[in-house]
Write a protein that holds these residues in place. Structure first.
Motif, PDB file in Angstrom:
ATOM      1  N   LYS A 227      -2.206  -9.992   7.471  1.00 14.19           N
ATOM      2  CA  LYS A 227      -2.812  -9.899   8.808  1.00 14.19           C
ATOM      3  C   LYS A 227      -2.800 -11.257   9.506  1.00 14.19           C
ATOM      4  O   LYS A 227      -2.591 -11.338  10.728  1.00 14.19           O
ATOM      5  CB  LYS A 227      -4.234  -9.358   8.688  1.00 14.19           C
ATOM      6  CG  LYS A 227      -4.288  -7.879   8.313  1.00 14.19           C
ATOM      7  CD  LYS A 227      -5.689  -7.320   8.380  1.00 14.19           C
ATOM      8  CE  LYS A 227      -5.719  -5.839   8.017  1.00 14.19           C
ATOM      9  NZ  LYS A 227      -4.917  -5.002   8.915  1.00 14.19           N
ATOM     10  N   MET A 228      -3.028 -12.333   8.732  1.00 14.32           N
ATOM     11  CA  MET A 228      -2.970 -13.677   9.327  1.00 14.32           C
ATOM     12  C   MET A 228      -1.559 -13.990   9.821  1.00 14.32           C
ATOM     13  O   MET A 228      -1.373 -14.555  10.898  1.00 14.32           O
ATOM     14  CB  MET A 228      -3.397 -14.721   8.298  1.00 14.32           C
ATOM     15  CG  MET A 228      -4.868 -14.727   7.973  1.00 14.32           C
ATOM     16  SD  MET A 228      -5.262 -16.013   6.746  1.00 14.32           S
ATOM     17  CE  MET A 228      -6.989 -15.651   6.435  1.00 14.32           C
ATOM     18  N   ILE A 229      -0.562 -13.608   9.027  1.00 16.82           N
ATOM     19  CA  ILE A 229       0.824 -13.840   9.423  1.00 16.82           C
ATOM     20  C   ILE A 229       1.144 -13.048  10.686  1.00 16.82           C
ATOM     21  O   ILE A 229       1.773 -13.558  11.621  1.00 16.82           O
ATOM     22  CB  ILE A 229       1.790 -13.460   8.282  1.00 16.82           C
ATOM     23  CG1 ILE A 229       1.617 -14.420   7.097  1.00 16.82           C
ATOM     24  CG2 ILE A 229       3.235 -13.474   8.768  1.00 16.82           C
ATOM     25  CD1 ILE A 229       2.386 -14.010   5.846  1.00 16.82           C
ATOM     26  N   VAL A 249       4.153  -3.672   7.447  1.00 12.30           N
ATOM     27  CA  VAL A 249       4.283  -2.939   8.709  1.00 12.30           C
ATOM     28  C   VAL A 249       3.632  -3.742   9.830  1.00 12.30           C
ATOM     29  O   VAL A 249       4.197  -3.880  10.927  1.00 12.30           O
ATOM     30  CB  VAL A 249       3.641  -1.540   8.609  1.00 12.30           C
ATOM     31  CG1 VAL A 249       3.847  -0.767   9.906  1.00 12.30           C
ATOM     32  CG2 VAL A 249       4.208  -0.770   7.419  1.00 12.30           C
ATOM     33  N   ASP A 250       2.460  -4.287   9.554  1.00 11.97           N
ATOM     34  CA  ASP A 250       1.764  -5.095  10.563  1.00 11.97           C
ATOM     35  C   ASP A 250       2.622  -6.282  10.996  1.00 11.97           C
ATOM     36  O   ASP A 250       2.724  -6.574  12.195  1.00 11.97           O
ATOM     37  CB  ASP A 250       0.429  -5.609  10.000  1.00 11.97           C
ATOM     38  CG  ASP A 250      -0.537  -4.491   9.654  1.00 11.97           C
ATOM     39  OD1 ASP A 250      -0.431  -3.411  10.259  1.00 11.97           O
ATOM     40  OD2 ASP A 250      -1.398  -4.699   8.772  1.00 11.97           O
ATOM     41  N   MET A 251       3.228  -6.957  10.015  1.00 15.23           N
ATOM     42  CA  MET A 251       4.034  -8.143  10.343  1.00 15.23           C
ATOM     43  C   MET A 251       5.292  -7.772  11.114  1.00 15.23           C
ATOM     44  O   MET A 251       5.704  -8.485  12.039  1.00 15.23           O
ATOM     45  CB  MET A 251       4.389  -8.887   9.057  1.00 15.23           C
ATOM     46  CG  MET A 251       3.196  -9.532   8.375  1.00 15.23           C
ATOM     47  SD  MET A 251       3.634 -10.497   6.903  1.00 15.23           S
ATOM     48  CE  MET A 251       4.046  -9.201   5.720  1.00 15.23           C
ATOM     49  N   ALA A 274       7.152   1.112  -3.016  1.00 15.31           N
ATOM     50  CA  ALA A 274       6.227   1.075  -1.880  1.00 15.31           C
ATOM     51  C   ALA A 274       5.010   1.930  -2.183  1.00 15.31           C
ATOM     52  O   ALA A 274       5.135   3.047  -2.693  1.00 15.31           O
ATOM     53  CB  ALA A 274       6.904   1.569  -0.604  1.00 15.31           C
ATOM     54  N   MET A 275       3.839   1.400  -1.879  1.00 13.02           N
ATOM     55  CA  MET A 275       2.599   2.161  -2.002  1.00 13.02           C
ATOM     56  C   MET A 275       1.659   1.724  -0.899  1.00 13.02           C
ATOM     57  O   MET A 275       1.467   0.523  -0.684  1.00 13.02           O
ATOM     58  CB  MET A 275       1.933   1.929  -3.375  1.00 13.02           C
ATOM     59  CG  MET A 275       2.677   2.520  -4.541  1.00 13.02           C
ATOM     60  SD  MET A 275       1.661   2.680  -6.041  1.00 13.02           S
ATOM     61  CE  MET A 275       1.116   1.000  -6.275  1.00 13.02           C
ATOM     62  N   GLY A 276       1.090   2.691  -0.201  1.00  8.00           N
ATOM     63  CA  GLY A 276       0.175   2.344   0.880  1.00  8.00           C
ATOM     64  C   GLY A 276      -0.351   3.582   1.562  1.00  8.00           C
ATOM     65  O   GLY A 276      -0.498   4.643   0.949  1.00  8.00           O
ATOM     66  N   THR A 277      -0.605   3.469   2.859  1.00 11.70           N
ATOM     67  CA  THR A 277      -1.129   4.582   3.637  1.00 11.70           C
ATOM     68  C   THR A 277       0.022   5.307   4.322  1.00 11.70           C
ATOM     69  O   THR A 277       1.189   4.908   4.233  1.00 11.70           O
ATOM     70  CB  THR A 277      -2.139   4.088   4.680  1.00 11.70           C
ATOM     71  OG1 THR A 277      -1.427   3.324   5.678  1.00 11.70           O
ATOM     72  CG2 THR A 277      -3.208   3.204   4.050  1.00 11.70           C
ATOM     73  N   GLN A 278      -0.326   6.356   5.064  1.00 12.80           N
ATOM     74  CA  GLN A 278       0.707   7.117   5.780  1.00 12.80           C
ATOM     75  C   GLN A 278       1.422   6.234   6.789  1.00 12.80           C
ATOM     76  O   GLN A 278       2.597   6.467   7.112  1.00 12.80           O
ATOM     77  CB  GLN A 278       0.068   8.323   6.475  1.00 12.80           C
ATOM     78  CG  GLN A 278       1.080   9.345   6.974  1.00 12.80           C
ATOM     79  CD  GLN A 278       1.918   9.938   5.860  1.00 12.80           C
ATOM     80  OE1 GLN A 278       1.414  10.281   4.799  1.00 12.80           O
ATOM     81  NE2 GLN A 278       3.220  10.044   6.093  1.00 12.80           N
ATOM     82  N   LYS A 279       0.745   5.207   7.280  1.00 12.35           N
ATOM     83  CA  LYS A 279       1.385   4.266   8.204  1.00 12.35           C
ATOM     84  C   LYS A 279       2.629   3.655   7.579  1.00 12.35           C
ATOM     85  O   LYS A 279       3.685   3.547   8.234  1.00 12.35           O
ATOM     86  CB  LYS A 279       0.383   3.165   8.583  1.00 12.35           C
ATOM     87  CG  LYS A 279       0.973   2.062   9.446  1.00 12.35           C
ATOM     88  CD  LYS A 279      -0.093   1.060   9.878  1.00 12.35           C
ATOM     89  CE  LYS A 279      -0.524   0.148   8.739  1.00 12.35           C
ATOM     90  NZ  LYS A 279      -1.447  -0.931   9.201  1.00 12.35           N
ATOM     91  N   LEU A 280       2.546   3.277   6.319  1.00 12.99           N
ATOM     92  CA  LEU A 280       3.686   2.696   5.619  1.00 12.99           C
ATOM     93  C   LEU A 280       4.791   3.726   5.430  1.00 12.99           C
ATOM     94  O   LEU A 280       5.972   3.444   5.678  1.00 12.99           O
ATOM     95  CB  LEU A 280       3.233   2.147   4.268  1.00 12.99           C
ATOM     96  CG  LEU A 280       4.350   1.663   3.337  1.00 12.99           C
ATOM     97  CD1 LEU A 280       5.060   0.454   3.923  1.00 12.99           C
ATOM     98  CD2 LEU A 280       3.790   1.333   1.953  1.00 12.99           C
ATOM     99  N   TYR A 281       4.420   4.932   4.989  1.00 11.39           N
ATOM    100  CA  TYR A 281       5.429   5.952   4.702  1.00 11.39           C
ATOM    101  C   TYR A 281       6.153   6.382   5.972  1.00 11.39           C
ATOM    102  O   TYR A 281       7.370   6.624   5.955  1.00 11.39           O
ATOM    103  CB  TYR A 281       4.782   7.145   4.005  1.00 11.39           C
ATOM    104  CG  TYR A 281       4.035   6.761   2.733  1.00 11.39           C
ATOM    105  CD1 TYR A 281       4.537   5.776   1.885  1.00 11.39           C
ATOM    106  CD2 TYR A 281       2.825   7.366   2.391  1.00 11.39           C
ATOM    107  CE1 TYR A 281       3.855   5.405   0.726  1.00 11.39           C
ATOM    108  CE2 TYR A 281       2.142   7.006   1.231  1.00 11.39           C
ATOM    109  CZ  TYR A 281       2.660   6.029   0.403  1.00 11.39           C
ATOM    110  OH  TYR A 281       1.990   5.658  -0.731  1.00 11.39           O
TER     111      TYR A 281
END
Length: 444
Positions: A227-229, A249-251, A274-281
């Motif tokens: 998030k900082m990046i 994804v954020d970056m 890859a593992m994360g939320t639906q946003k990542l998938y």
């Protein structure tokens, strides 16, 4: 023609599970690619089967095979990397760890390990006859190359990813296909960073330059750093990573990551897991900015290090005053696994302008609630060494960072003690003196 072959090989999970015999070694999914319907069907055959050894790792849900077999007479689970669920199974003697250097896992499967049946989850077959593995590529192709029987479980919700190679399997290589419908992809929520996570991330951010190529792990600290990046003014970052999570994804969406200055896979974000939320998938699905590869590509230090300014950030459980790092056990008890940590410690240091960081909070609370130091004079009895003292470059806690490369034993002890919680520094100095690694002229 392809659909005819598909229909011929399409069977129920119960029929496909009959391909497993007593004594077999079964290679199953990893992380979010576990074949859930097939695993349940295999569990239902418990009374017919004995001594079936199943391999996989990073379980995100309990295994019915083990839940229905409390004595462990029918099924044993062998893990390449333990999740919290698997730690509990290991404590009960139902699961066992396979020590790996993750980049070497496909070679283990091709040269050392027996694989009778391979079963993995995939996206639906495309018009060319390929089943895309989606969120996990890892070692699947290597297992398939040695298996007697190959079974694919279709998940309609699995993202279809673009890849380098070995990210898909053709119908001609498959023996059975099981349709699972819309199963969803397991969600791994974004970890909430702690204050210490943010403090460590703040020490790391200045070390990242425009054009750097990054590898982050998963957890609160990498999430905080990501998030900082994303909110920084950094430019033209690349990604070459074993694992990707929501922070990437954020970056990317912030425009900070564009992969334009990479030396390999120019313009593409490289990953194997890859593992994360639906946003990542959703981000991964049909995204030409993605390049999914097997782990013997992503984690090969020679390949990864060809990207300049490779920044590798990994976590640890404890470190001793010589610089040895343990990231997989708590004393004698297995906690997770070595994964690809050593791969990227080596790769980042080999990279032109690259840097490798081992990050850990300075303290933890023991079972009685007492604060203990993660920086220790000597490793806890039974602790497994993940990174030798000669391979470690930077070490970071909330109190700062130090580059251990080239430092003598007393310099290492001195610098690492400065990274410890103030409460433990005097005791660490006293222990360093006993170990003859504290210089008499050093200031307390």
């Amino acid at each position: 023609m392809l659909m005819e072959e598909f229909r011929r090989k399409r069977v129920s999970a119960e029929v496909a599970a009959k391909a497993v015999h007593s004594g077999d070694w079964v290679e199953m999914g990893f992380g979010a690619n576990m074949p859930r319907i097939l695993e349940a069907a295999l569990a239902e055959r418990k009374e017919e089967l004995f001594d079936v050894k199943a391999r996989g790792g990073l379980l995100l849900a309990p295994l019915k095979m083990l839940e229905l077999d409390p004595e462990g007479e029918h099924f044993t689970w062998l893990s390449y990397h333990l999740s919290g669920i698997e730690r509990k199974y290991a404590q009960l003697g139902k699961a066992f760890y396979i020590p790996i250097k993750y980049s070497e896992l496909p070679r283990y499967l091709r040269e050392n390990l027996q694989t009778d049946v391979a079963m993995f989850q995939s996206a639906p077959m495309d018009e060319h006859g390929y089943f895309n593995f989606g969120v996990t590529i890892s070692h699947f192709a290597a297992a398939i190359s040695k298996a007697r029987t190959v079974i694919i479980e279709i998940n309609e919700d699995m993202p279809r990813v673009h890849g380098g190679y070995d990210h898909a399997i053709h119908i001609s290589q498959v023996d059975y296909v099981v349709e699972g419908g819309h199963m969803g992809v397991p969600i791994v929520p974004e970890a909430e960073p702690s204050l210490v996570d943010r403090q460590i991330a703040e020490h790391l951010l200045p070390e990242i330059e425009d054009g750097s190529c990054i590898q982050l792990g998963i957890g609160g600290m990498p999430q905080a750093l990501g998030k900082m990046i994303a909110q920084s003014d950094l430019k033209d970052l690349g990604v070459h990573s074993e694992m990707i999570a929501d922070a990437y994804v954020d970056m990317f969406e912030a425009g900070v990551v564009n992969n334009k200055r990479k030396q390999r896979d120019l313009g593409r974000m490289v990953y194997t897991l890859a593992m994360g939320t639906q946003k990542l998938y959703d981000f991964l699905h049909d995204n030409t900015a993605i390049a999914a590869y097997p782990v013997d590509y992503t984690n090969d230090p020679w390949i990864a290090s060809q990207n300049d300014k490779l920044i590798s950030i990994n976590s640890a459980l404890e470190i001793d005053l010589s610089g040895q790092v343990c990231s997989e056990t708590v004393g004698q008890a297995i906690f997770s696994g070595s994964g690809g940590q050593l791969d990227f410690v080596e790769a980042a240091y080999r990279s032109k302008g690259g840097k490798s960081f081992i990050c850990l909070p300075s303290t933890y609370k023991d079972k009685s609630g007492q604060i203990q130091s993660r920086i220790k004079p000597l490793m806890t009895n039974g602790a497994v060494i993940t990174d030798t003292r000669t391979t470690v470059q930077y070490v970071v806690t909330e109190y700062g960072k130090v580059n251990l490369k080239g430092l003598s034993t007393w310099q290492r002890a001195e610098q690492l003690i400065f990274l410890a919680h103030p409460k433990f520094r005097e005791d660490l100095i006293s222990e360093a003196e006993k170990l003859k690694i504290w210089r008499q002229s050093s200031k307390r």
